[in-house]
Design a protein around this motif. Structure first.
Motif, PDB file in Angstrom:
ATOM      1  N   ARG A 139       0.835  -0.929  -0.045  1.00 50.70           N
ATOM      2  CA  ARG A 139       0.091   0.025   0.056  1.00 50.70           C
ATOM      3  C   ARG A 139       0.872   1.344   0.063  1.00 50.70           C
ATOM      4  NH1 ARG A 139      -4.640   0.943   4.585  1.00 50.70           N
ATOM      5  NH2 ARG A 139      -5.276  -0.923   3.758  1.00 50.70           N
ATOM      6  N   THR A 141       0.519   5.590   0.039  1.00 56.58           N
ATOM      7  CA  THR A 141      -0.450   6.503   0.230  1.00 56.58           C
ATOM      8  C   THR A 141       0.180   7.866  -0.606  1.00 56.58           C
ATOM      9  OG1 THR A 141      -0.367   6.117   2.722  1.00 56.58           O
ATOM     10  CG2 THR A 141      -0.816   8.439   2.080  1.00 56.58           C
ATOM     11  N   PHE A 149      -4.882   6.023  -1.033  1.00 53.65           N
ATOM     12  CA  PHE A 149      -3.630   5.157  -1.263  1.00 53.65           C
ATOM     13  C   PHE A 149      -4.042   4.624  -2.654  1.00 53.65           C
ATOM     14  CE2 PHE A 149      -6.918   3.420   1.601  1.00 53.65           C
ATOM     15  CZ  PHE A 149      -7.226   2.101   1.129  1.00 53.65           C
ATOM     16  N   TYR A 151      -2.325   0.420  -4.399  1.00 54.29           N
ATOM     17  CA  TYR A 151      -1.675  -0.789  -4.308  1.00 54.29           C
ATOM     18  C   TYR A 151      -0.952  -0.905  -5.294  1.00 54.29           C
ATOM     19  CZ  TYR A 151      -4.794  -2.001  -0.432  1.00 54.29           C
ATOM     20  OH  TYR A 151      -5.479  -1.754   0.883  1.00 54.29           O
ATOM     21  N   GLU A 193      -1.181  -8.108   2.656  1.00 52.91           N
ATOM     22  CA  GLU A 193      -0.624  -6.738   2.352  1.00 52.91           C
ATOM     23  C   GLU A 193       0.749  -7.209   3.196  1.00 52.91           C
ATOM     24  OE1 GLU A 193      -2.321  -3.093   3.571  1.00 52.91           O
ATOM     25  OE2 GLU A 193      -4.322  -3.769   2.641  1.00 52.91           O
ATOM     26  N   ASN A 255      -9.453  -4.721  -3.932  1.00 56.40           N
ATOM     27  CA  ASN A 255      -8.462  -3.785  -3.604  1.00 56.40           C
ATOM     28  C   ASN A 255      -7.277  -4.039  -4.797  1.00 56.40           C
ATOM     29  OD1 ASN A 255      -9.243  -3.219  -1.117  1.00 56.40           O
ATOM     30  ND2 ASN A 255      -8.310  -4.959  -0.141  1.00 56.40           N
TER      31      ASN A 255
END
Length: 337
Positions: A139, A141, A149, A151, A193, A255
């Motif tokens: 992840r 930001t 954010f 990925y 993650e 995601n």
């Protein structure tokens, strides 16, 4: 004799109608797996990839920690077609069991291994892992936004800053799970993650640990980074943190839609097009030469003897439409079975 068969068929249909209805779904390539608390969760490693080069490498090309026996773990044909090199790993993960600064191994680095690390970092190679067929994601930001954010698939081997190379030798594994006691028993993994870190860990001997070492990791901005040129050995450690999630297993890939697109390999596309055009041209040239020779030969004024001797593709035409001997007897035999 027909009545017993009909009775059996009706009885079977009635028994099938009395069975409870089952709800099912289909997802190509995999099905959900329920894990009990404390059960082993396998972490598999995949190939090292880069957006700057076209050449992937196997994971254990770099001096990472290896299990006692490295085994291929490809599960379906699709993984083979895309060129995945999935293998097992020595990471020990258990369902709902958090771990902090778990020492995986300690390895001495040779000059060739250091050069390999530098080359991989310069080419921006990414490490790709899998847990429950879910690829690891990092992840990031976005600048100027605290909540926004994105990925990225995998995580970098290391970073290069001011001419120094820092290897990511510590990772924090964030695993998300979902539980629904009314639908199924156990827990399902719905997120994976990875937070890579570069640090110098303090280790001590501990015979109770599988690696024989216990580590202490200093987190925060004041922790020393692992400089590849300043050390001759490297310690690999990891953290495991389980988090409950409201996302269901069917939507756990959502995601990955937030992933940023990588660089387009224009050279690879051009190379593939050139190979396709070259092979197509070769096949077309061979076909044209063969057909041109046959057509020219058949268009020539042939004598009676040459006309009787047919060659090439006309032989197939003659064999297909030639009337066989004793055709009536053959038709009667075939018709009667």
């Amino acid at each position: 004799r027909r009545w017993p068969r009909i009775a059996v068929a009706l009885a079977s249909a009635a028994a099938a109608a009395m069975l409870p209805a089952a709800q099912a779904f289909y997802l190509p390539g995999m099905a959900p797996i329920q894990y009990d608390e404390g059960s082993v969760v396998d972490l598999k490693v995949n190939k090292l990839t880069s957006v700057k080069t076209q050449l992937p490498y196997a994971y254990y090309v770099l001096p990472y920690c290896q299990p006692d026996k490295v085994q291929d773990s490809v599960e379906n044909l699709g993984e083979i077609l895309v060129g995945d090199m999935i293998e097992n790993s020595p990471y020990g993960i258990h369902m709902l069991k958090n771990m902090t600064c778990k020492v995986l191994c300690r390895k001495m680095l040779t000059t060739e291994q250091k050069d390999k690390f530098r080359s991989m970092i310069e080419d921006e190679y990414l490490v790709n892992w899998l847990v429950d067929n879910l690829p690891a994601a990092t992840r990031y930001t976005r600048r100027g936004a605290d909540t926004a954010f994105a990925y990225m698939n995998g995580f970098p081997v290391g970073i290069e800053k001011n001419g120094k190379y820092y290897v990511h030798n510590h990772v924090k594994l964030l695993l998300q799970y979902h539980a629904s006691p009314y639908d199924y028993e156990g827990y399902r993994i719905v997120g994976f993650e990875v937070e890579p870190h570069s640090m110098v860990q303090a280790v001590r001997s501990d015979h109770d640990e599988p690696s024989g070492l216990a580590g202490m990791c200093h987190e925060g901005a004041a922790r020393p980074l692992y400089d590849l040129d300043a050390h001759n050995d490297i310690v690999f450690t990891y953290d495991v943190l389980w988090l409950e999630s409201e996302h269901r297993w069917a939507s756990r890939w959502d995601n990955y839609l937030k992933m940023t697109g990588g660089q387009i390999h224009w050279f690879s596309i051009l190379n593939s097009l050139m190979i396709m055009l070259f092979l197509s041209g070769m096949v077309a040239m061979i076909l044209l030469r063969t057909l041109y020779r046959d057509i020219t030969k058949y268009n020539e004024l042939a004598t009676a003897e040459e006309a009787a001797e047919e060659t090439g593709w006309k032989l197939v035409h003659g064999d297909v439409f030639r009337k066989p001997r004793f055709s009536k007897l053959l038709a009667v035999s075939v018709g009667s079975g």
